[in-house]
Enzyme design. Structure first.
Site, PDB file in Angstrom:
ATOM      1  N   ARG A  39     164.204 -14.580  37.489  1.00  0.00           N
ATOM      2  CA  ARG A  39     163.596 -14.463  38.814  1.00  0.00           C
ATOM      3  C   ARG A  39     164.678 -14.045  39.802  1.00  0.00           C
ATOM      4  O   ARG A  39     165.736 -14.672  39.876  1.00  0.00           O
ATOM      5  CB  ARG A  39     163.012 -15.807  39.237  1.00  0.00           C
ATOM      6  CG  ARG A  39     162.431 -15.715  40.613  1.00  0.00           C
ATOM      7  CD  ARG A  39     161.892 -17.024  41.093  1.00  0.00           C
ATOM      8  NE  ARG A  39     161.275 -16.807  42.387  1.00  0.00           N
ATOM      9  CZ  ARG A  39     161.268 -17.691  43.368  1.00  0.00           C
ATOM     10  NH1 ARG A  39     161.831 -18.879  43.185  1.00  0.00           N
ATOM     11  NH2 ARG A  39     160.700 -17.413  44.509  1.00  0.00           N
ATOM     12  N   HIS A  94     156.865 -14.064  47.113  1.00  0.00           N
ATOM     13  CA  HIS A  94     155.849 -14.664  46.227  1.00  0.00           C
ATOM     14  C   HIS A  94     155.100 -13.592  45.434  1.00  0.00           C
ATOM     15  O   HIS A  94     153.971 -13.823  44.979  1.00  0.00           O
ATOM     16  CB  HIS A  94     154.778 -15.466  47.008  1.00  0.00           C
ATOM     17  CG  HIS A  94     155.261 -16.726  47.639  1.00  0.00           C
ATOM     18  ND1 HIS A  94     154.768 -17.184  48.849  1.00  0.00           N
ATOM     19  CD2 HIS A  94     156.172 -17.637  47.255  1.00  0.00           C
ATOM     20  CE1 HIS A  94     155.344 -18.312  49.166  1.00  0.00           C
ATOM     21  NE2 HIS A  94     156.222 -18.620  48.217  1.00  0.00           N
ATOM     22  N   ASN A 121     165.230 -19.355  36.228  1.00  0.00           N
ATOM     23  CA  ASN A 121     165.155 -19.315  37.689  1.00  0.00           C
ATOM     24  C   ASN A 121     166.397 -20.047  38.188  1.00  0.00           C
ATOM     25  O   ASN A 121     166.463 -21.272  38.161  1.00  0.00           O
ATOM     26  CB  ASN A 121     163.873 -20.013  38.146  1.00  0.00           C
ATOM     27  CG  ASN A 121     163.697 -19.943  39.644  1.00  0.00           C
ATOM     28  OD1 ASN A 121     164.594 -19.515  40.380  1.00  0.00           O
ATOM     29  ND2 ASN A 121     162.542 -20.375  40.121  1.00  0.00           N
ATOM     30  N   GLU A 149     154.121 -18.483  37.626  1.00  0.00           N
ATOM     31  CA  GLU A 149     155.114 -17.429  37.852  1.00  0.00           C
ATOM     32  C   GLU A 149     155.987 -17.213  36.624  1.00  0.00           C
ATOM     33  O   GLU A 149     156.376 -16.086  36.331  1.00  0.00           O
ATOM     34  CB  GLU A 149     155.960 -17.780  39.074  1.00  0.00           C
ATOM     35  CG  GLU A 149     155.133 -17.705  40.353  1.00  0.00           C
ATOM     36  CD  GLU A 149     155.819 -18.333  41.549  1.00  0.00           C
ATOM     37  OE1 GLU A 149     156.477 -17.590  42.278  1.00  0.00           O
ATOM     38  OE2 GLU A 149     155.696 -19.556  41.742  1.00  0.00           O
ATOM     39  N   ARG A 160     158.638 -24.428  57.661  1.00  0.00           N
ATOM     40  CA  ARG A 160     158.876 -23.147  58.359  1.00  0.00           C
ATOM     41  C   ARG A 160     157.750 -22.875  59.342  1.00  0.00           C
ATOM     42  O   ARG A 160     156.581 -23.108  59.033  1.00  0.00           O
ATOM     43  CB  ARG A 160     158.936 -21.991  57.353  1.00  0.00           C
ATOM     44  CG  ARG A 160     160.213 -21.970  56.562  1.00  0.00           C
ATOM     45  CD  ARG A 160     160.189 -20.862  55.525  1.00  0.00           C
ATOM     46  NE  ARG A 160     160.368 -21.415  54.195  1.00  0.00           N
ATOM     47  CZ  ARG A 160     160.018 -20.832  53.064  1.00  0.00           C
ATOM     48  NH1 ARG A 160     159.445 -19.641  53.074  1.00  0.00           N
ATOM     49  NH2 ARG A 160     160.237 -21.412  51.918  1.00  0.00           N
TER      50      ARG A 160
END
Ligand code: AMP
Length: 399
Positions: free
Chosen positions: A93, A182, A7, A386, A243
């Site tokens: 990723r 996601h 990643n 993940e 956010r």
């Protein structure tokens, strides 16, 4: 054989090395602060007796190529990957795949070009993800590289869910639509939920909630994503750490006109100074819960707004799905905050969601049901993974 998952961020590379027969994690770690005078290399692995070991060192690592080189050296040094020929694949990723990628994809020169074309949709993430792929190709030239996209799982959304009601040419010529993110996490917990329910994933209708610093909700019908709360960018939807999630699109115009804020300032305001942080000055949910319990009004409001938004999405997705098998919580908050799970589900009993207070508050890091035995819709907590999902998808792509 082994699978390496990478990643790659703008100044970091995180990695996990799996054995692909039983998915044991052989080693994991990261290189951070790439480009700074003192980069940090961390690696954890289990030795021959199964005892956990770790190493850490600081040294200048000027770029991603040397970062990955350092990871390969550490993996060789620990014995986790004595020979790179043991690698079946490297899984990467990649945040944005636009409309081009519906599935994990074996990387070649053409694919690299397509990932490059998608950069305008994710200018902060895709260049670093691509960098990781390019240096891994150089370092392991004979090993298949597989790109796994955060957006791919949501490519099954129907047009009615992914189109914005704005002029058609903005979609056709500029790709302005909802993509969702996601996806790897929603896919992973969705599949695990199906296993826990004892049904094929393709027969399951689920609402999955990935609640961490970033947060998104997904409606899964018969194993496919049919709606998700993030949009063209990860700004839309739920209240997140920093956010805003959904706001009236006219708010930025108002701020621009009346406060003279420019685009970059507005982007920073909504992405990095809003959400929980904007509402109460903290974005660590543990601290917010502690403050709320002590009577702090701003912290209470932050929890209230977050739970209210979550409930709206759960209600909307129940309406979209009709029959729903399970509501699944994951991510740092979803897995650990009994308080937020309880607030989000409060009052949904008539819609078939009934939490069991004791099960919900019991301390556990395991996959578990937190719903009442008679709840028509099961409420599950499933730790996300993940990296494992990327490793599995990389293997599927090469076989
Ligand atoms: P993530 O981005 O998935 O790592 O999640 C980060 C978020 O999870 C932060 O807001 C943390 O405060 C929150 N979190 C982690 N552990 C807990 C916990 N035990 N209780 C409540 N929130 C937690």
């Amino acid at each position: 054989m082994k699978v390496l998952v990478l990643n790659s961020g703008s100044s970091s590379i995180k990695f996990q090395l799996f054995r692909n027969d039983d998915w044991t994690v052989l080693a994991s770690g990261s290189v951070t602060r790439i480009g700074e005078p003192e980069a940090l290399m961390r690696c954890r692995w289990a030795d021959a007796e199964g005892t956990q070991q770790s190493l850490e060192d600081c040294a200048a690592i000027p770029d991603h190529q040397q970062g990955l080189q350092r990871i390969a050296e550490a993996l060789a040094q620990t014995g986790a990957l004595a020979d790179t020929a043991e690698l079946l694949a490297v899984g990467h990723r990649v945040v944005h795949g636009g409309e081009a990628f519906h599935a994990p994809t074996l990387v070649d020169d053409d694919i690299i070009e397509v990932i490059r074309q998608v950069i305008p949709l994710a200018p902060l993430h895709n260049p670093a993800n691509l960098d990781g792929i390019l240096v891994a190709r150089k370092l392991f030239p004979t090993i298949p590289q597989v790109a796994v996209f955060d957006t791919a799982f949501h490519q099954t959304m129907p047009r009615t869910a992914y189109r914005y009601a704005i002029p058609d040419f903005l979609y056709r010529e500029h790709g302005v639509r909802r993509y969702g993110f996601h996806g790897t996490s929603h896919h992973y917990v969705g599949r695990r939920a199906a296993q826990l329910l004892g049904k094929p994933f393709e027969h399951c209708n689920l609402i999955t909630l990935h609640l961490g610093n970033g947060a998104s909700a997904t409606a899964i019908r018969e194993g496919s994503s049919v709606d998700t709360s993030m949009g063209m960018t990860p700004l839309e939807g739920l209240v997140m750490g920093t956010r805003s999630g959904d706001i009236d699109p006219a708010v930025p115009f108002y701020l621009s006109k009346h406060l003279g804020l420019d685009n970059d300032t507005l982007e920073g305001l909504l992405n990095r100074q809003s959400g929980l942080l904007g509402l109460c000055g903290d974005n660590d949910l543990r601290e917010i819960q502690r403050r709320a319990e002590a009577g702090d009004e701003a912290a209470e409001l932050a929890l209230g707004v977050t739970a209210h938004r979550l409930k709206k999405y759960i209600g909307a997705y129940l309406a979209e799905l009709g029959r729903t098998d399970a509501l699944v919580f994951t991510g740092g908050i979803g897995e650990n905050s009994a308080e937020l799970r309880a607030r989000a589900c409060a009052g949904l009993e008539t819609l078939g969601i009934r939490i069991d207070a004791a099960a919900n508050t019991a301390a556990s890091q395991q996959e578990r049901a937190v719903s009442h035995a008679e709840s028509p819709i099961q409420v599950l907590v499933i730790p996300t993974n993940e990296e494992l999902q990327i490793a599995r998808e990389a293997v599927e792509a090469v076989s």
